[in-house]
Design a protein around this motif. Sequence first.
Motif, PDB file in Angstrom:
ATOM      1  N   ARG A 190       0.887  -1.162   0.000  1.00 51.76           N
ATOM      2  CA  ARG A 190       0.000   0.000   0.000  1.00 51.76           C
ATOM      3  C   ARG A 190       0.924   1.210   0.000  1.00 51.76           C
ATOM      4  NH1 ARG A 190      -2.382   3.447   3.988  1.00 51.76           N
ATOM      5  NH2 ARG A 190      -4.561   3.983   3.544  1.00 51.76           N
ATOM      6  N   ASN A 191       0.933   1.946  -1.099  1.00 46.85           N
ATOM      7  CA  ASN A 191       1.926   3.002  -1.244  1.00 46.85           C
ATOM      8  C   ASN A 191       1.676   4.134  -0.252  1.00 46.85           C
ATOM      9  OD1 ASN A 191       3.269   1.675  -3.282  1.00 46.85           O
ATOM     10  ND2 ASN A 191       2.093   2.663  -4.913  1.00 46.85           N
ATOM     11  N   VAL A 192       2.748   4.516   0.422  1.00 42.58           N
ATOM     12  CA  VAL A 192       2.706   5.666   1.312  1.00 42.58           C
ATOM     13  C   VAL A 192       3.043   6.927   0.523  1.00 42.58           C
ATOM     14  CG1 VAL A 192       3.714   6.728   3.375  1.00 42.58           C
ATOM     15  CG2 VAL A 192       3.296   4.251   3.317  1.00 42.58           C
ATOM     16  N   THR A 193       4.112   6.859  -0.248  1.00 39.24           N
ATOM     17  CA  THR A 193       4.496   7.945  -1.145  1.00 39.24           C
ATOM     18  C   THR A 193       5.068   7.347  -2.422  1.00 39.24           C
ATOM     19  OG1 THR A 193       6.643   8.075  -0.019  1.00 39.24           O
ATOM     20  CG2 THR A 193       4.975   9.712   0.607  1.00 39.24           C
ATOM     21  N   ILE A 204       3.776  12.094  -4.616  1.00 38.30           N
ATOM     22  CA  ILE A 204       2.361  11.690  -4.643  1.00 38.30           C
ATOM     23  C   ILE A 204       2.042  10.911  -3.373  1.00 38.30           C
ATOM     24  CG2 ILE A 204       0.650  10.287  -5.845  1.00 38.30           C
ATOM     25  CD1 ILE A 204       2.238  10.816  -8.432  1.00 38.30           C
ATOM     26  N   ASP A 205       0.977  11.317  -2.712  1.00 36.29           N
ATOM     27  CA  ASP A 205       0.516  10.686  -1.469  1.00 36.29           C
ATOM     28  C   ASP A 205      -0.855  10.074  -1.763  1.00 36.29           C
ATOM     29  OD1 ASP A 205      -0.486  10.041   1.012  1.00 36.29           O
ATOM     30  OD2 ASP A 205      -0.129  11.998   1.918  1.00 36.29           O
ATOM     31  N   PRO A 206      -0.922   8.780  -2.160  1.00 36.97           N
ATOM     32  CA  PRO A 206      -2.195   8.214  -2.622  1.00 36.97           C
ATOM     33  C   PRO A 206      -3.264   8.115  -1.554  1.00 36.97           C
ATOM     34  CG  PRO A 206      -0.328   6.892  -3.369  1.00 36.97           C
ATOM     35  CD  PRO A 206       0.195   7.843  -2.353  1.00 36.97           C
ATOM     36  N   HIS A 207      -2.849   7.926  -0.296  1.00 39.63           N
ATOM     37  CA  HIS A 207      -3.813   7.625   0.757  1.00 39.63           C
ATOM     38  C   HIS A 207      -3.871   8.679   1.853  1.00 39.63           C
ATOM     39  CE1 HIS A 207      -4.396   3.619  -0.946  1.00 39.63           C
ATOM     40  NE2 HIS A 207      -3.086   3.541  -1.071  1.00 39.63           N
ATOM     41  N   GLY A 208      -3.279   9.848   1.606  1.00 44.57           N
ATOM     42  CA  GLY A 208      -3.302  10.903   2.617  1.00 44.57           C
ATOM     43  C   GLY A 208      -2.449  10.607   3.832  1.00 44.57           C
ATOM     44  N   ALA A 209      -1.427   9.784   3.662  1.00 48.30           N
ATOM     45  CA  ALA A 209      -0.613   9.369   4.809  1.00 48.30           C
ATOM     46  C   ALA A 209       0.231  10.487   5.392  1.00 48.30           C
ATOM     47  CB  ALA A 209       0.309   8.212   4.389  1.00 48.30           C
ATOM     48  N   THR A 210       0.649  11.429   4.531  1.00 47.57           N
ATOM     49  CA  THR A 210       1.508  12.515   5.027  1.00 47.57           C
ATOM     50  C   THR A 210       0.709  13.660   5.631  1.00 47.57           C
ATOM     51  OG1 THR A 210       1.529  13.782   2.952  1.00 47.57           O
ATOM     52  CG2 THR A 210       3.132  11.986   3.171  1.00 47.57           C
ATOM     53  N   GLY A 211      -0.578  13.748   5.281  1.00 43.06           N
ATOM     54  CA  GLY A 211      -1.406  14.825   5.783  1.00 43.06           C
ATOM     55  C   GLY A 211      -1.039  16.186   5.242  1.00 43.06           C
ATOM     56  N   GLY A 231       4.399   2.271 -10.224  1.00 44.69           N
ATOM     57  CA  GLY A 231       4.151   2.475  -8.802  1.00 44.69           C
ATOM     58  C   GLY A 231       3.492   3.783  -8.446  1.00 44.69           C
ATOM     59  N   GLN A 232       3.155   4.644  -9.431  1.00 42.02           N
ATOM     60  CA  GLN A 232       2.359   5.835  -9.124  1.00 42.02           C
ATOM     61  C   GLN A 232       0.907   5.369  -9.046  1.00 42.02           C
ATOM     62  OE1 GLN A 232       3.445   8.761 -12.070  1.00 42.02           O
ATOM     63  NE2 GLN A 232       5.545   8.836 -11.323  1.00 42.02           N
ATOM     64  N   ALA A 233       0.603   4.770  -7.905  1.00 46.44           N
ATOM     65  CA  ALA A 233      -0.633   3.999  -7.770  1.00 46.44           C
ATOM     66  C   ALA A 233      -0.976   3.866  -6.291  1.00 46.44           C
ATOM     67  CB  ALA A 233      -0.446   2.612  -8.395  1.00 46.44           C
ATOM     68  N   ASP A 234      -2.165   3.321  -6.035  1.00 45.53           N
ATOM     69  CA  ASP A 234      -2.529   3.000  -4.654  1.00 45.53           C
ATOM     70  C   ASP A 234      -1.716   1.827  -4.130  1.00 45.53           C
ATOM     71  OD1 ASP A 234      -4.672   4.883  -4.122  1.00 45.53           O
ATOM     72  OD2 ASP A 234      -5.896   3.746  -5.545  1.00 45.53           O
ATOM     73  N   PHE A 235      -1.505   0.825  -5.007  1.00 45.20           N
ATOM     74  CA  PHE A 235      -0.850  -0.412  -4.596  1.00 45.20           C
ATOM     75  C   PHE A 235       0.123  -0.854  -5.687  1.00 45.20           C
ATOM     76  CE2 PHE A 235      -5.185  -0.279  -2.932  1.00 45.20           C
ATOM     77  CZ  PHE A 235      -4.977  -0.455  -1.571  1.00 45.20           C
ATOM     78  N   ILE A 268       1.457  16.072  -3.372  1.00 47.87           N
ATOM     79  CA  ILE A 268       0.181  16.188  -4.079  1.00 47.87           C
ATOM     80  C   ILE A 268      -0.561  14.859  -3.950  1.00 47.87           C
ATOM     81  CG2 ILE A 268       0.988  17.924  -5.727  1.00 47.87           C
ATOM     82  CD1 ILE A 268       1.325  15.678  -7.794  1.00 47.87           C
ATOM     83  N   SER A 269      -1.845  14.895  -4.233  1.00 47.65           N
ATOM     84  CA  SER A 269      -2.634  13.662  -4.213  1.00 47.65           C
ATOM     85  C   SER A 269      -2.417  12.882  -5.507  1.00 47.65           C
ATOM     86  CB  SER A 269      -4.125  13.993  -4.063  1.00 47.65           C
ATOM     87  OG  SER A 269      -4.616  14.602  -5.246  1.00 47.65           O
ATOM     88  N   LEU A 270      -2.828  11.628  -5.500  1.00 51.79           N
ATOM     89  CA  LEU A 270      -2.731  10.810  -6.712  1.00 51.79           C
ATOM     90  C   LEU A 270      -3.594  11.398  -7.829  1.00 51.79           C
ATOM     91  CD1 LEU A 270      -1.599   8.276  -8.078  1.00 51.79           C
ATOM     92  CD2 LEU A 270      -3.499   6.988  -7.089  1.00 51.79           C
ATOM     93  N   ASP A 271      -4.763  11.892  -7.487  1.00 52.83           N
ATOM     94  CA  ASP A 271      -5.632  12.472  -8.508  1.00 52.83           C
ATOM     95  C   ASP A 271      -5.025  13.728  -9.134  1.00 52.83           C
ATOM     96  OD1 ASP A 271      -7.641  10.540  -8.312  1.00 52.83           O
ATOM     97  OD2 ASP A 271      -8.635  11.596  -6.662  1.00 52.83           O
TER      98      ASP A 271
END
Length: 404
Positions: free
Chosen positions: A48-51, A394-401, A143-147, A372-375
């Motif tokens: 699950r990609n963090v960044t 890119i932060d796909p899941h908002g992990a960095t806030g 890997g510029q992806a959610d997973f 930035i977000s993945l979108d």
Amino acid sequence: MGGNRIVVYKEPGVVTVEDHDMPKLEVPEDVARATGMSREAPHGVILRNVTTNICGSDQHMVRGRTTAPPGQTLGHEITGEIIEKGADVQFLDIGDIVTVPFNIACGRCRNCREQNTGVCLNVNPARAGSAYGYVDMGGWEGGQADFVMVPFADFNLIKIPDREKAMEKILDLTMLSDIFPTGYHGAVTAGVTTGSTVYVAGAGPVGLAAAYSAYLLGAAVVVVGDLNKERLEQARSFGCETVDISQDATLVEQVEQVLGAPEVDCAVDAVGFEASGHGGGEAPATVLNDIMTVTRAAGKLGIPGLYVTGDPGAGDPDAQEGTLKVRLGLGWAKSHSFTTGQCPVLRYNRNLMMAILHDKAHIADAVNATVISLDDAPRGYQEFDRGAARKYVIDPHGATGSAA
């Protein structure tokens, strides 16, 4: 089924974010067929990609300057959390935060055993060396992806030992997958040491990482050259001298004005084949010729800048096949040493990780990391292509806030 958003190259200048199937513990069919490897990958993990970062190498594809086909998935700079692992993964666990070298390496072939993981012999049927989400690199999904699926995980991955500190320093640690080791490799192979004077061609993220690495290695003066004033300002932010190569003065004249001498001890090419000459037009060999000109006799040249064998967008037929007008005679006469090719990330990333974790390296500040977000990846590509002095994370899941 869907469930995995991923960045995809559509045509020159255009990327989109599309829904793909979730990755499986499988190697690409072409790799398996060519090597006799089983498609099943019990040696792999799902992250699950963090960044996951945008790289200048990705931009070459997106500009249409490679043979990348429409539909090519993108992204090779990955930091993630293990959410699934194969039965043969012995030394990593679900929940571990890991840094992923952009090189895909089997850990078994001669080159991997000799630490030349950038040219693994078993993961790309077309040639030695492979990477995630890159043209002619074996068909591994980007890997510029959610997973993302990572093969040969015990060999390729390094666990970041302290999860809390990992998230605290994630913008520095995300640079371990490519640009920090690549910049460091450029400086190491150029022979940078205590007291060196160094010229770095290019103030993009890899050039900034090379300049920062040169100071870590003890350089006395680092001179960075570029056409982009904003990027030159970013280089000055951590102590570099700069030269604007769009000026009428030659590079040698500008270096002499900075150093009091018309040459440097060593140099790094962090530009590659899409280089521009003094008039602003494309001149793919100009950086190679410049660094030979400005480097002292018996000096070394580190060349992490990308050069390709196929460039359909080049202005002349020779350059379209990667044949450049390099003044090799000059380099030969000056007894220069050249080091080219992909950085073997595993040679450096553990020690660089320790430098980050113990506050000896702050690479995110040096390259102006911007989340930035993945979108928003298409926007990041556009701004980067226009010369923004930023490294887009890119932060796909908002992990960095902290997505912009």
